[in-house]
Write a protein that holds these residues in place. Structure first.
Motif, PDB file in Angstrom:
ATOM      1  N   THR A 261      17.744   3.966   1.017  1.00  0.00           N
ATOM      2  CA  THR A 261      17.156   4.878   1.990  1.00  0.00           C
ATOM      3  C   THR A 261      17.798   4.611   3.342  1.00  0.00           C
ATOM      4  O   THR A 261      17.765   3.478   3.838  1.00  0.00           O
ATOM      5  CB  THR A 261      15.634   4.670   2.086  1.00  0.00           C
ATOM      6  N   THR A 262      18.413   5.630   3.909  1.00  0.00           N
ATOM      7  CA  THR A 262      19.073   5.480   5.203  1.00  0.00           C
ATOM      8  C   THR A 262      18.234   6.141   6.292  1.00  0.00           C
ATOM      9  O   THR A 262      17.536   7.128   6.047  1.00  0.00           O
ATOM     10  CB  THR A 262      20.475   6.100   5.191  1.00  0.00           C
ATOM     11  N   VAL A 263      18.316   5.588   7.487  1.00  0.00           N
ATOM     12  CA  VAL A 263      17.582   6.115   8.645  1.00  0.00           C
ATOM     13  C   VAL A 263      18.546   6.238   9.808  1.00  0.00           C
ATOM     14  O   VAL A 263      19.563   5.533   9.862  1.00  0.00           O
ATOM     15  CB  VAL A 263      16.395   5.200   9.021  1.00  0.00           C
ATOM     16  N   PRO A 264      18.270   7.142  10.762  1.00  0.00           N
ATOM     17  CA  PRO A 264      19.167   7.267  11.915  1.00  0.00           C
ATOM     18  C   PRO A 264      19.223   5.977  12.709  1.00  0.00           C
ATOM     19  O   PRO A 264      18.209   5.316  12.923  1.00  0.00           O
ATOM     20  CB  PRO A 264      18.520   8.391  12.736  1.00  0.00           C
TER      21      PRO A 264
ATOM     22  N   LYS B 232       0.834  -1.212   0.000  1.00  0.00           N
ATOM     23  CA  LYS B 232       0.000   0.000   0.000  1.00  0.00           C
ATOM     24  C   LYS B 232       0.869   1.262   0.000  1.00  0.00           C
ATOM     25  O   LYS B 232       0.507   2.281  -0.602  1.00  0.00           O
ATOM     26  CB  LYS B 232      -0.924  -0.003   1.212  1.00  0.00           C
ATOM     27  N   ILE B 233       2.021   1.216   0.688  1.00  0.00           N
ATOM     28  CA  ILE B 233       2.931   2.361   0.686  1.00  0.00           C
ATOM     29  C   ILE B 233       3.395   2.656  -0.738  1.00  0.00           C
ATOM     30  O   ILE B 233       3.421   3.814  -1.179  1.00  0.00           O
ATOM     31  CB  ILE B 233       4.136   2.082   1.612  1.00  0.00           C
ATOM     32  N   TYR B 234       3.750   1.602  -1.470  1.00  0.00           N
ATOM     33  CA  TYR B 234       4.190   1.790  -2.855  1.00  0.00           C
ATOM     34  C   TYR B 234       3.029   2.190  -3.761  1.00  0.00           C
ATOM     35  O   TYR B 234       3.193   3.041  -4.649  1.00  0.00           O
ATOM     36  CB  TYR B 234       4.856   0.513  -3.374  1.00  0.00           C
TER      37      TYR B 234
ATOM     38  N   TYR C 227      19.667   8.186   0.335  1.00  0.00           N
ATOM     39  CA  TYR C 227      18.556   9.103   0.575  1.00  0.00           C
ATOM     40  C   TYR C 227      18.278   9.094   2.073  1.00  0.00           C
ATOM     41  O   TYR C 227      17.898   8.070   2.632  1.00  0.00           O
ATOM     42  CB  TYR C 227      17.315   8.660  -0.202  1.00  0.00           C
ATOM     43  N   GLN C 228      18.472  10.220   2.734  1.00  0.00           N
ATOM     44  CA  GLN C 228      18.348  10.282   4.184  1.00  0.00           C
ATOM     45  C   GLN C 228      16.904  10.565   4.599  1.00  0.00           C
ATOM     46  O   GLN C 228      16.319  11.576   4.215  1.00  0.00           O
ATOM     47  CB  GLN C 228      19.284  11.349   4.751  1.00  0.00           C
ATOM     48  N   HIS C 229      16.377   9.661   5.396  1.00  0.00           N
ATOM     49  CA  HIS C 229      14.998   9.785   5.874  1.00  0.00           C
ATOM     50  C   HIS C 229      15.013   9.904   7.393  1.00  0.00           C
ATOM     51  O   HIS C 229      15.529   9.026   8.089  1.00  0.00           O
ATOM     52  CB  HIS C 229      14.178   8.561   5.458  1.00  0.00           C
ATOM     53  N   THR C 230      14.426  10.979   7.913  1.00  0.00           N
ATOM     54  CA  THR C 230      14.447  11.209   9.362  1.00  0.00           C
ATOM     55  C   THR C 230      13.081  11.002  10.006  1.00  0.00           C
ATOM     56  O   THR C 230      12.916  11.251  11.197  1.00  0.00           O
ATOM     57  CB  THR C 230      14.940  12.638   9.669  1.00  0.00           C
ATOM     58  N   GLY C 231      12.112  10.551   9.227  1.00  0.00           N
ATOM     59  CA  GLY C 231      10.779  10.332   9.773  1.00  0.00           C
ATOM     60  C   GLY C 231      10.625   8.956  10.386  1.00  0.00           C
ATOM     61  O   GLY C 231      11.583   8.311  10.808  1.00  0.00           O
TER      62      GLY C 231
ATOM     63  N   TYR D  96      12.363  -4.867   1.799  1.00  0.00           N
ATOM     64  CA  TYR D  96      12.186  -6.091   2.570  1.00  0.00           C
ATOM     65  C   TYR D  96      10.706  -6.275   2.898  1.00  0.00           C
ATOM     66  O   TYR D  96       9.935  -5.312   2.885  1.00  0.00           O
ATOM     67  CB  TYR D  96      13.000  -6.021   3.859  1.00  0.00           C
ATOM     68  N   GLY D  97      10.337  -7.508   3.247  1.00  0.00           N
ATOM     69  CA  GLY D  97       8.931  -7.798   3.515  1.00  0.00           C
ATOM     70  C   GLY D  97       8.545  -7.678   4.965  1.00  0.00           C
ATOM     71  O   GLY D  97       7.611  -8.356   5.410  1.00  0.00           O
ATOM     72  N   ASP D  98       9.237  -6.799   5.723  1.00  0.00           N
ATOM     73  CA  ASP D  98       8.948  -6.752   7.157  1.00  0.00           C
ATOM     74  C   ASP D  98       9.125  -5.378   7.791  1.00  0.00           C
ATOM     75  O   ASP D  98       9.334  -5.269   8.997  1.00  0.00           O
ATOM     76  CB  ASP D  98       9.844  -7.748   7.900  1.00  0.00           C
ATOM     77  N   GLY D  99       9.052  -4.303   6.993  1.00  0.00           N
ATOM     78  CA  GLY D  99       9.246  -2.977   7.572  1.00  0.00           C
ATOM     79  C   GLY D  99       8.337  -1.940   6.953  1.00  0.00           C
ATOM     80  O   GLY D  99       7.994  -2.022   5.767  1.00  0.00           O
ATOM     81  N   VAL D 100       7.924  -0.951   7.758  1.00  0.00           N
ATOM     82  CA  VAL D 100       7.051   0.121   7.272  1.00  0.00           C
ATOM     83  C   VAL D 100       7.703   1.474   7.549  1.00  0.00           C
ATOM     84  O   VAL D 100       8.549   1.605   8.444  1.00  0.00           O
ATOM     85  CB  VAL D 100       5.651   0.049   7.922  1.00  0.00           C
ATOM     86  N   ILE D 101       7.280   2.471   6.791  1.00  0.00           N
ATOM     87  CA  ILE D 101       7.936   3.766   6.819  1.00  0.00           C
ATOM     88  C   ILE D 101       6.963   4.843   6.348  1.00  0.00           C
ATOM     89  O   ILE D 101       6.059   4.566   5.558  1.00  0.00           O
ATOM     90  CB  ILE D 101       9.187   3.722   5.900  1.00  0.00           C
ATOM     91  N   ASP D 102       7.124   6.077   6.820  1.00  0.00           N
ATOM     92  CA  ASP D 102       6.281   7.180   6.336  1.00  0.00           C
ATOM     93  C   ASP D 102       7.031   7.926   5.231  1.00  0.00           C
ATOM     94  O   ASP D 102       7.360   9.094   5.339  1.00  0.00           O
ATOM     95  CB  ASP D 102       5.892   8.123   7.480  1.00  0.00           C
ATOM     96  N   LEU D 103       7.279   7.228   4.163  1.00  0.00           N
ATOM     97  CA  LEU D 103       8.136   7.704   3.083  1.00  0.00           C
ATOM     98  C   LEU D 103       7.349   7.875   1.793  1.00  0.00           C
ATOM     99  O   LEU D 103       6.564   7.003   1.426  1.00  0.00           O
ATOM    100  CB  LEU D 103       9.268   6.683   2.861  1.00  0.00           C
ATOM    101  N   ASP D 104       7.570   8.997   1.116  1.00  0.00           N
ATOM    102  CA  ASP D 104       7.020   9.182  -0.221  1.00  0.00           C
ATOM    103  C   ASP D 104       8.019   8.575  -1.208  1.00  0.00           C
ATOM    104  O   ASP D 104       9.078   9.156  -1.467  1.00  0.00           O
ATOM    105  CB  ASP D 104       6.811  10.672  -0.515  1.00  0.00           C
ATOM    106  N   ILE D 105       7.701   7.401  -1.715  1.00  0.00           N
ATOM    107  CA  ILE D 105       8.623   6.675  -2.587  1.00  0.00           C
ATOM    108  C   ILE D 105       8.990   7.500  -3.818  1.00  0.00           C
ATOM    109  O   ILE D 105      10.102   7.394  -4.349  1.00  0.00           O
ATOM    110  CB  ILE D 105       8.008   5.328  -3.013  1.00  0.00           C
ATOM    111  N   ARG D 106       8.082   8.353  -4.252  1.00  0.00           N
ATOM    112  CA  ARG D 106       8.356   9.163  -5.443  1.00  0.00           C
ATOM    113  C   ARG D 106       9.579  10.047  -5.243  1.00  0.00           C
ATOM    114  O   ARG D 106      10.341  10.301  -6.187  1.00  0.00           O
ATOM    115  CB  ARG D 106       7.134  10.009  -5.790  1.00  0.00           C
ATOM    116  N   LYS D 107       9.773  10.523  -4.018  1.00  0.00           N
ATOM    117  CA  LYS D 107      10.925  11.389  -3.738  1.00  0.00           C
ATOM    118  C   LYS D 107      12.233  10.593  -3.803  1.00  0.00           C
ATOM    119  O   LYS D 107      13.258  11.114  -4.240  1.00  0.00           O
ATOM    120  CB  LYS D 107      10.766  12.034  -2.366  1.00  0.00           C
ATOM    121  N   VAL D 108      12.195   9.344  -3.375  1.00  0.00           N
ATOM    122  CA  VAL D 108      13.394   8.507  -3.448  1.00  0.00           C
ATOM    123  C   VAL D 108      13.740   8.208  -4.901  1.00  0.00           C
ATOM    124  O   VAL D 108      14.906   8.258  -5.299  1.00  0.00           O
ATOM    125  CB  VAL D 108      13.199   7.193  -2.667  1.00  0.00           C
TER     126      VAL D 108
END
Length: 256
Positions: free
Chosen positions: A152-155, A39-41, A224-228, A126-138
């Protein structure tokens, strides 16, 4: 653009669930986490999926084969050998399910689905993680960078408190380790060019090791740095936290 989802691992750290089902089918709010990822994609307009199956992969195939009967009202015409599915289609997805082996490593799974990707840029997660990411920006970032791969990197999560000890056996200072104190980590949600397949030798290749190391050394890996919000579902505790977020009606990754 196709979206490849790595869904073949054993998920041993979530054994409470994965003894009977593959981790991507462990549910959050009554839906498999795999569905949430898709659904995110789909919210970004990407609806052509290639799923790399392995451990208990037949269950993932059965989920999609039986998707209509499980998610729609139906009318059965026994005399005519006919079934009507009632209502409009909720998902306009194309899903290719590929058996990539039980013990195949992540790189090997990607190598096996290369024919399904062709010569186009594609996404991987991966088939086991969720994120508040707009894939279009990546994807846009990847195109601007002009490199073979984007991650996509995260802290790095600050999960442990830090103690500063005194010489007298006491604690001089205690503080929670803040996120990013240990730098950035791989959050998944990649964008690749087909040339990344050249970095994979075979089934035993762990993509996160030699291929990514070589891509970085060659100057072909962008970050691509994601801080959300970002959360992998590695343990039962993670699953329960995600369930609580979904039940609250404020799940950060729900962009649809």
């Amino acid at each position: 653009m196709k979206v490849v989802i790595l869904a073949g691992g054993y998920g041993t750290r979530l054994a409470e669930h994965t003894e009977v089902r593959p981790k991507p089918l462990v549910e959050i709010g009554g839906k498999p986490i795999l569905w949430h990822i898709m659904k995110i994609y789909a919210a970004a307009g990407l609806t052509d999926f290639v799923i790399c199956c392995g451990y208990k992969g037949a269950q993932i195939k059965n989920y999609f084969v039986n998707y209509f009967t499980e998610n729609y009202d139906i009318k059965v015409h026994l005399g005519d050998n006919k079934i009507d599915f009632l209502g409009d289609a909720s998902e306009h997805w194309t899903v290719t399910l590929v058996d990539t082996g039980i013990d195949t490593m992540t790189g090997g799974r990607l190598k096996r689905i290369a024919p399904h990707v062709g010569d186009e840029t594609f996404c991987v997660t991966y088939g086991d993680g969720v994120i508040d990411l707009d894939i279009r920006k990546v994807v846009a970032f990847h195109q601007q960078q002009g490199r073979k791969a984007t991650v996509t990197t995260v802290p790095s999560p600050g999960r442990f408190g830090i103690l500063e000890l005194g010489g007298d056996g006491g604690v001089k200072r205690f503080h929670e380790k803040p996120d990013n104190e240990m730098g950035w980590i791989n959050g998944g949600f990649f964008v690749f060019e087909p040339s990344v397949f050249d970095y994979i030798e075979g089934d035993d290749t762990v993509f996160e090791r030699t291929p990514l190391e070589r891509l970085a050394a060659d100057g072909q890996l962008a970050a691509y740095q994601h801080t959300g919000f970002w959360r992998p579902m590695d343990t039962l505790r993670d699953q329960r936290e995600l369930e609580t977020l979904w039940s609250s009606g404020k799940a950060p990754w729900k962009s649809w």
